[in-house]
Design an enzyme around this catalytic site. Sequence first.
Site, mmCIF file in Angstrom:
data_model
loop_
_atom_site.group_PDB
_atom_site.id
_atom_site.type_symbol
_atom_site.label_atom_id
_atom_site.label_comp_id
_atom_site.label_asym_id
_atom_site.label_seq_id
_atom_site.Cartn_x
_atom_site.Cartn_y
_atom_site.Cartn_z
ATOM 1 N N ASN A 23 -17.592 -8.032 -21.398
ATOM 2 C CA ASN A 23 -18.083 -6.743 -20.914
ATOM 3 C C ASN A 23 -17.519 -6.358 -19.551
ATOM 4 O O ASN A 23 -17.710 -5.228 -19.099
ATOM 5 C CB ASN A 23 -19.612 -6.721 -20.885
ATOM 6 C CG ASN A 23 -20.201 -6.714 -22.288
ATOM 7 O OD1 ASN A 23 -19.531 -6.351 -23.249
ATOM 8 N ND2 ASN A 23 -21.445 -7.135 -22.419
ATOM 9 N N CYS A 120 -20.815 -2.094 -32.862
ATOM 10 C CA CYS A 120 -22.017 -2.710 -33.444
ATOM 11 C C CYS A 120 -23.034 -1.652 -33.871
ATOM 12 O O CYS A 120 -23.235 -0.662 -33.186
ATOM 13 C CB CYS A 120 -22.690 -3.628 -32.418
ATOM 14 S SG CYS A 120 -22.014 -5.273 -32.338
ATOM 15 N N PRO A 126 -25.620 7.105 -27.146
ATOM 16 C CA PRO A 126 -24.845 8.341 -27.053
ATOM 17 C C PRO A 126 -23.954 8.380 -25.819
ATOM 18 O O PRO A 126 -24.215 7.700 -24.825
ATOM 19 C CB PRO A 126 -25.928 9.425 -26.973
ATOM 20 C CG PRO A 126 -27.119 8.737 -26.407
ATOM 21 C CD PRO A 126 -27.050 7.320 -26.888
#
Length: 424
Positions: A23, A120, A126
């Site tokens: 990440n 995923c 959003p």
Amino acid sequence: MDKLRMTGGTPLNGEVTIAGAKNAALPILCACLLTDQPVVLRNLPDLQDVRTMLKLLQEIGVVVSFPDANNPNHVILNAAVIKSSEATYEMVKTMRASILVLGPLLARMHSAKVSLPGGCAIGARPVDQHIKGLKAMGASIKIKSGYIQAETKPTTERLKGASILTDMITVTGTENLLMAATLASGTTILENAAREPEVGDLAELLVKMGAKITGIGSDRLVIEGVEKLHGAEHSVIPDRIEAGTFLCAVAAAGGEVLVKHCRPDTLDAVIVKLKEAGLKMEIGPDWIKASMQGRPKAVSFRTSEYPAFPTDMQAQLMAVNAVANGNSTITETIFENRFMHVQELNRLGADIAIEGNTAIAQGVERLSGAIVMATDLRASASLVIAGLAAQGETQVDRIYHLDRGYDRMEQKLTRLGANIERIK
């Protein structure tokens, strides 16, 4: 399609080295688009998502080179020539993080066309906060035929600094707006910014590239835009979620493991909960020695934004609770639809019920091996942990989810004495 087959009941013993953080790596790779000079990265994790991002960057025009053909963790990225400002659906559909090319492309090339993301299947996630922030910086944005089409008006103009308050804490939103702001004219203030260590790692690289950023690690980032960024060298932060996953594996299966090359200071909430569960830990600057005898104790927790308990560790600690002594409640506040691993854990003999965004786990003395199916990245890790703690043979199908975020997990577990293998 690859599967993992394991026979549980064996304690884990030995040492495991933690890879670079997925990440952090994904936004850091996108940051190379902000400069026409080479960016040198080390400790890059060798993961499917990283390979997908490298492929996307190559399509855009980035020259990707590995100085040592046998070392996928060291890469040089050169974005001197941008051939295309488009990230196609074919590339973006497999990985939500592809949205991270939007900010850098818009900032440097003044236009970008990026497909709405996939990845995923754990909730809506959003991109409206990304769009809201870029519009505040002067971008013209349309959503057309499944694509975000963004440009500055006129297209020779830079983005403009702005004060941006996101409606919710968003990690990728913070990263996209942070990268875009580095090349904007004027000062940008990001309020309600994500405080995750991976955001901080991206900011540290951007500073090395010549960006002017203050407030790193806080929820208020101030970015004074510059005309040009330059090349830099950077080592990706260790993966706190991989480290936490191995700690959970020890808590569930027992044994004694030295977790090396990690950042314990980024794992505070996880360490607190695992100590509650009875995991004994010695903690150094970049290592954790963890040991467990007997069953863990059940621990209740709720996920929230950093520095609280991470949603990306929810499934793994739930696997520990499945075999724990006592009952626990697990509340998921970040993503809807993130309990898909529950029915698979129950196939192994767990006793977990779902009520809204809370799971109620009644610990059982032992799980029994079965065939189970991974539904997303962290769910697959929880099933591996449960399989290691179960009696008999467990098979985890669809482990392509696991490979997106863990570098050869089964090999690391084998070195810890686990009876686990990858099969076709």
